[in-house]
Design a protein around this motif. Sequence first.
Motif, mmCIF file in Angstrom:
data_model
loop_
_atom_site.group_PDB
_atom_site.id
_atom_site.type_symbol
_atom_site.label_atom_id
_atom_site.label_comp_id
_atom_site.label_asym_id
_atom_site.label_seq_id
_atom_site.Cartn_x
_atom_site.Cartn_y
_atom_site.Cartn_z
ATOM 1 N N THR A 47 0.852 -0.893 0.099
ATOM 2 C CA THR A 47 0.024 0.062 0.021
ATOM 3 C C THR A 47 0.832 1.246 0.027
ATOM 4 O O THR A 47 1.816 1.321 0.581
ATOM 5 C CB THR A 47 -0.903 0.047 1.278
ATOM 6 O OG1 THR A 47 -0.183 -0.280 2.416
ATOM 7 C CG2 THR A 47 -2.033 -1.137 1.282
ATOM 8 N N GLY B 168 3.021 6.530 7.611
ATOM 9 C CA GLY B 168 1.870 7.418 6.655
ATOM 10 C C GLY B 168 1.692 6.420 5.638
ATOM 11 O O GLY B 168 0.897 6.406 4.695
ATOM 12 N N GLU C 27 -5.433 0.966 9.010
ATOM 13 C CA GLU C 27 -5.167 2.254 10.056
ATOM 14 C C GLU C 27 -3.868 2.908 9.426
ATOM 15 O O GLU C 27 -3.144 2.328 8.641
ATOM 16 C CB GLU C 27 -4.829 1.891 11.448
ATOM 17 C CG GLU C 27 -3.719 0.992 11.763
ATOM 18 C CD GLU C 27 -3.765 0.552 13.102
ATOM 19 O OE1 GLU C 27 -4.680 0.837 14.074
ATOM 20 O OE2 GLU C 27 -2.813 -0.384 13.512
ATOM 21 N N THR C 28 -3.580 4.288 9.641
ATOM 22 C CA THR C 28 -2.419 4.646 8.913
ATOM 23 C C THR C 28 -1.118 4.591 10.155
ATOM 24 O O THR C 28 -1.432 4.989 11.275
ATOM 25 C CB THR C 28 -2.698 6.215 8.670
ATOM 26 O OG1 THR C 28 -3.636 6.304 7.725
ATOM 27 C CG2 THR C 28 -1.408 6.907 8.216
ATOM 28 N N SER C 29 -0.018 4.045 9.446
ATOM 29 C CA SER C 29 0.978 3.902 10.412
ATOM 30 C C SER C 29 1.811 5.154 10.457
ATOM 31 O O SER C 29 1.470 6.271 9.922
ATOM 32 C CB SER C 29 2.033 2.752 9.961
ATOM 33 O OG SER C 29 2.708 3.372 8.541
ATOM 34 N N SER D 98 -1.052 3.253 4.959
ATOM 35 C CA SER D 98 -2.327 2.448 5.444
ATOM 36 C C SER D 98 -2.086 0.874 5.323
ATOM 37 O O SER D 98 -1.649 0.358 4.397
ATOM 38 C CB SER D 98 -3.535 2.881 4.315
ATOM 39 O OG SER D 98 -4.492 2.319 4.710
ATOM 40 N N GLU D 99 -2.289 0.478 6.635
ATOM 41 C CA GLU D 99 -1.815 -0.986 7.070
ATOM 42 C C GLU D 99 -3.100 -1.413 7.688
ATOM 43 O O GLU D 99 -3.988 -0.959 8.415
ATOM 44 C CB GLU D 99 -0.742 -1.179 8.025
ATOM 45 C CG GLU D 99 0.643 -0.687 7.405
ATOM 46 C CD GLU D 99 1.534 -0.591 8.417
ATOM 47 O OE1 GLU D 99 2.700 -0.950 8.308
ATOM 48 O OE2 GLU D 99 1.352 -0.637 9.680
ATOM 49 N N ILE E 257 2.791 5.128 0.051
ATOM 50 C CA ILE E 257 2.980 6.101 1.105
ATOM 51 C C ILE E 257 2.774 7.390 0.085
ATOM 52 O O ILE E 257 3.560 7.533 -0.845
ATOM 53 C CB ILE E 257 4.447 6.306 1.475
ATOM 54 C CG1 ILE E 257 4.985 4.861 2.100
ATOM 55 C CG2 ILE E 257 4.735 7.229 2.393
ATOM 56 C CD1 ILE E 257 6.244 4.676 2.720
#
Length: 191
Positions: free
Chosen positions: A49, A100, A95-97, A102-103, A51
Motif C-alpha cells: 500500500t 504514513g 489504519e495509518t502507520s 495504510s496498513e 506512502i
Amino acid sequence: MLKTDLRKKYIQKRKALSVDEALLLSEKIRESFLNYFKPLAGEKIHIFTPIEKFREINTQSFIEAFLEAGIRVFVPKVVDDHLISVEIFPNTEFETSSWGISEPVSNVDSGEYHFDYVITPLLYCDQNGNRVGYGKGFYDGFFQSISAASKKIGVNYFNPDEKIDDVWEHDIPLDYLVTPTEVLSFFSGVE
C-alpha cells in the motif's frame, strides 16, 4: 551510480510529478500489469500500500481489481521491525502507520510463503533488476523468506536508464519491472 545518489535523484523526480500525473501513470502501470500477467481468481498477490506523501505508485486500484476478480490479496505490515504478510478482504479495517502507510489493523501474519506475484515498491530499478528502495532492507529480508517461484515485480514511473554500482551480496533482484510504457523481464528462473 551509487544507491544513495539514485535514491536522492528519484525522490526528487517523484516530487516533480503532480498528483494527477502520478495517478495517471499509476493507472497505466496497473493496466500494463493486468495485460501482461493476466492474474486469475484464486492466485495470491502480495502488494504494497503506497506512502502517498512519497508519491509511490497508487496501488489502491490494483487491490480493488484483484479483490473483485477473486484473487487473494496480501499486504505488508511492519511489526517489531519485521515485515509480515497480512491477507486482506473487502471489509478489512485499515489504519495509518507512523510512516504514513495504510496498513491492516490486524497483526496476524498469514504464514503464506508462496505468492504468484509480489508487487514491490521501489525508487529505482536498473536493467539487471537490481532495485533501490528506502534503504531499510525490509524487502530483501522478505524475498529471502518466500518461495523462489514467487515472481518479484517492481513498479516504477521511470525506465531503468542507469546502472546501480553498489549492488550488495544480499540484494535480491526483481524478476520483472512494470513501467507506464513497458514490462521488462529479468527473470532467470523456471516458469
